[in-house]
Write a protein that holds these residues in place. Structure first.
Motif, PDB file in Angstrom:
ATOM      1  N   MET A   1      17.021   0.240 -21.478  1.00 46.12           N
ATOM      2  CA  MET A   1      17.070  -1.030 -22.162  1.00 46.12           C
ATOM      3  C   MET A   1      16.429  -0.933 -23.537  1.00 46.12           C
ATOM      4  O   MET A   1      15.757  -1.835 -23.978  1.00 46.12           O
ATOM      5  CB  MET A   1      16.371  -2.106 -21.343  1.00 46.12           C
ATOM      6  N   ALA A   2      16.659   0.147 -24.194  1.00 42.67           N
ATOM      7  CA  ALA A   2      16.114   0.308 -25.537  1.00 42.67           C
ATOM      8  C   ALA A   2      16.824  -0.601 -26.531  1.00 42.67           C
ATOM      9  O   ALA A   2      16.362  -0.767 -27.639  1.00 42.67           O
ATOM     10  CB  ALA A   2      16.236   1.762 -25.968  1.00 42.67           C
ATOM     11  N   ASP A   3      17.934  -1.188 -26.122  1.00 37.46           N
ATOM     12  CA  ASP A   3      18.699  -2.042 -27.016  1.00 37.46           C
ATOM     13  C   ASP A   3      18.331  -3.514 -26.877  1.00 37.46           C
ATOM     14  O   ASP A   3      19.101  -4.386 -27.259  1.00 37.46           O
ATOM     15  CB  ASP A   3      20.196  -1.840 -26.765  1.00 37.46           C
ATOM     16  N   SER A   4      17.163  -3.799 -26.298  1.00 39.61           N
ATOM     17  CA  SER A   4      16.689  -5.176 -26.164  1.00 39.61           C
ATOM     18  C   SER A   4      15.408  -5.354 -26.955  1.00 39.61           C
ATOM     19  O   SER A   4      14.543  -4.492 -26.932  1.00 39.61           O
ATOM     20  CB  SER A   4      16.398  -5.515 -24.708  1.00 39.61           C
ATOM     21  N   ASP A   5      15.312  -6.447 -27.648  1.00 38.06           N
ATOM     22  CA  ASP A   5      14.099  -6.778 -28.389  1.00 38.06           C
ATOM     23  C   ASP A   5      13.592  -8.117 -27.869  1.00 38.06           C
ATOM     24  O   ASP A   5      14.120  -9.170 -28.217  1.00 38.06           O
ATOM     25  CB  ASP A   5      14.402  -6.856 -29.883  1.00 38.06           C
ATOM     26  N   PHE A   6      12.590  -8.036 -26.981  1.00 38.81           N
ATOM     27  CA  PHE A   6      12.072  -9.246 -26.362  1.00 38.81           C
ATOM     28  C   PHE A   6      11.284 -10.093 -27.361  1.00 38.81           C
ATOM     29  O   PHE A   6      11.227 -11.308 -27.230  1.00 38.81           O
ATOM     30  CB  PHE A   6      11.197  -8.902 -25.161  1.00 38.81           C
ATOM     31  N   HIS A   7      10.691  -9.464 -28.337  1.00 36.92           N
ATOM     32  CA  HIS A   7       9.904 -10.211 -29.332  1.00 36.92           C
ATOM     33  C   HIS A   7      10.792 -11.149 -30.153  1.00 36.92           C
ATOM     34  O   HIS A   7      10.447 -12.303 -30.399  1.00 36.92           O
ATOM     35  CB  HIS A   7       9.147  -9.239 -30.239  1.00 36.92           C
ATOM     36  N   TYR A   8      11.943 -10.646 -30.587  1.00 38.56           N
ATOM     37  CA  TYR A   8      12.868 -11.444 -31.391  1.00 38.56           C
ATOM     38  C   TYR A   8      13.990 -12.070 -30.560  1.00 38.56           C
ATOM     39  O   TYR A   8      14.887 -12.709 -31.111  1.00 38.56           O
ATOM     40  CB  TYR A   8      13.481 -10.602 -32.506  1.00 38.56           C
ATOM     41  N   CYS A   9      13.975 -11.849 -29.241  1.00 40.58           N
ATOM     42  CA  CYS A   9      14.995 -12.387 -28.323  1.00 40.58           C
ATOM     43  C   CYS A   9      16.398 -11.971 -28.764  1.00 40.58           C
ATOM     44  O   CYS A   9      17.277 -12.807 -28.992  1.00 40.58           O
ATOM     45  CB  CYS A   9      14.887 -13.902 -28.204  1.00 40.58           C
ATOM     46  N   LYS A  31      14.238 -14.981 -21.514  1.00 42.44           N
ATOM     47  CA  LYS A  31      13.377 -13.817 -21.707  1.00 42.44           C
ATOM     48  C   LYS A  31      12.718 -13.355 -20.404  1.00 42.44           C
ATOM     49  O   LYS A  31      12.750 -12.170 -20.078  1.00 42.44           O
ATOM     50  CB  LYS A  31      12.299 -14.122 -22.746  1.00 42.44           C
ATOM     51  N   GLU A  32      12.144 -14.269 -19.639  1.00 39.30           N
ATOM     52  CA  GLU A  32      11.454 -13.894 -18.405  1.00 39.30           C
ATOM     53  C   GLU A  32      12.431 -13.337 -17.372  1.00 39.30           C
ATOM     54  O   GLU A  32      12.147 -12.339 -16.718  1.00 39.30           O
ATOM     55  CB  GLU A  32      10.709 -15.091 -17.827  1.00 39.30           C
ATOM     56  N   LEU A  33      13.591 -13.962 -17.229  1.00 43.71           N
ATOM     57  CA  LEU A  33      14.593 -13.494 -16.281  1.00 43.71           C
ATOM     58  C   LEU A  33      15.082 -12.090 -16.651  1.00 43.71           C
ATOM     59  O   LEU A  33      15.198 -11.214 -15.791  1.00 43.71           O
ATOM     60  CB  LEU A  33      15.769 -14.468 -16.228  1.00 43.71           C
ATOM     61  N   LEU A  34      15.353 -11.854 -17.923  1.00 44.88           N
ATOM     62  CA  LEU A  34      15.789 -10.540 -18.376  1.00 44.88           C
ATOM     63  C   LEU A  34      14.694  -9.500 -18.170  1.00 44.88           C
ATOM     64  O   LEU A  34      14.964  -8.373 -17.762  1.00 44.88           O
ATOM     65  CB  LEU A  34      16.193 -10.589 -19.854  1.00 44.88           C
ATOM     66  N   SER A  35      13.459  -9.869 -18.405  1.00 45.48           N
ATOM     67  CA  SER A  35      12.340  -8.970 -18.194  1.00 45.48           C
ATOM     68  C   SER A  35      12.220  -8.578 -16.721  1.00 45.48           C
ATOM     69  O   SER A  35      12.009  -7.406 -16.398  1.00 45.48           O
ATOM     70  CB  SER A  35      11.046  -9.627 -18.670  1.00 45.48           C
ATOM     71  N   MET A  36      12.364  -9.540 -15.810  1.00 44.05           N
ATOM     72  CA  MET A  36      12.299  -9.244 -14.375  1.00 44.05           C
ATOM     73  C   MET A  36      13.447  -8.332 -13.965  1.00 44.05           C
ATOM     74  O   MET A  36      13.264  -7.401 -13.179  1.00 44.05           O
ATOM     75  CB  MET A  36      12.325 -10.532 -13.562  1.00 44.05           C
ATOM     76  N   HIS A  37      14.637  -8.563 -14.496  1.00 44.01           N
ATOM     77  CA  HIS A  37      15.790  -7.708 -14.199  1.00 44.01           C
ATOM     78  C   HIS A  37      15.551  -6.288 -14.702  1.00 44.01           C
ATOM     79  O   HIS A  37      15.830  -5.317 -14.009  1.00 44.01           O
ATOM     80  CB  HIS A  37      17.055  -8.285 -14.828  1.00 44.01           C
ATOM     81  N   THR A  38      15.024  -6.165 -15.901  1.00 42.09           N
ATOM     82  CA  THR A  38      14.746  -4.855 -16.483  1.00 42.09           C
ATOM     83  C   THR A  38      13.740  -4.090 -15.633  1.00 42.09           C
ATOM     84  O   THR A  38      13.932  -2.912 -15.341  1.00 42.09           O
ATOM     85  CB  THR A  38      14.198  -5.016 -17.913  1.00 42.09           C
ATOM     86  N   ASP A  39      12.681  -4.775 -15.199  1.00 44.59           N
ATOM     87  CA  ASP A  39      11.664  -4.133 -14.373  1.00 44.59           C
ATOM     88  C   ASP A  39      12.230  -3.670 -13.040  1.00 44.59           C
ATOM     89  O   ASP A  39      11.922  -2.580 -12.571  1.00 44.59           O
ATOM     90  CB  ASP A  39      10.484  -5.081 -14.128  1.00 44.59           C
ATOM     91  N   SER A  40      13.077  -4.494 -12.419  1.00 41.86           N
ATOM     92  CA  SER A  40      13.626  -4.124 -11.117  1.00 41.86           C
ATOM     93  C   SER A  40      14.686  -3.031 -11.236  1.00 41.86           C
ATOM     94  O   SER A  40      14.807  -2.180 -10.371  1.00 41.86           O
ATOM     95  CB  SER A  40      14.207  -5.344 -10.410  1.00 41.86           C
ATOM     96  N   ARG A  41      15.427  -3.041 -12.312  1.00 45.14           N
ATOM     97  CA  ARG A  41      16.505  -2.050 -12.466  1.00 45.14           C
ATOM     98  C   ARG A  41      16.004  -0.697 -12.965  1.00 45.14           C
ATOM     99  O   ARG A  41      16.430   0.337 -12.487  1.00 45.14           O
ATOM    100  CB  ARG A  41      17.554  -2.590 -13.428  1.00 45.14           C
TER     101      ARG A  41
END
Length: 52
Positions: A1-9, A31-41
């Motif tokens: 998930m290097a193509d995601s920027d959580f800071h700038y959404c 943001k939170e949902l995507l973060s949880m998905h990233t952590d689980s995947r």
């Protein structure tokens, strides 16, 4: 998930429709949902480089 920027959404789409690269914003509420998905995947170890 290097193509995601959580800071700038933002998510970077490589070679999307028309083979163009795009940067797509996502809502703050996603943001939170995507973060949880990233952590689980990808596991916490690999996703730890992302800024949440």
């Amino acid at each position: 998930m290097a193509d995601s920027d959580f800071h700038y959404c933002q998510i970077r789409i490589n070679k999307g429709k028309g083979r163009k690269d795009r940067i797509v914003p996502f809502p703050q509420t996603f943001k939170e949902l995507l973060s949880m998905h990233t952590d689980s995947r990808f596991g916490e170890k690999e996703a730890s480089g992302l800024s949440v």
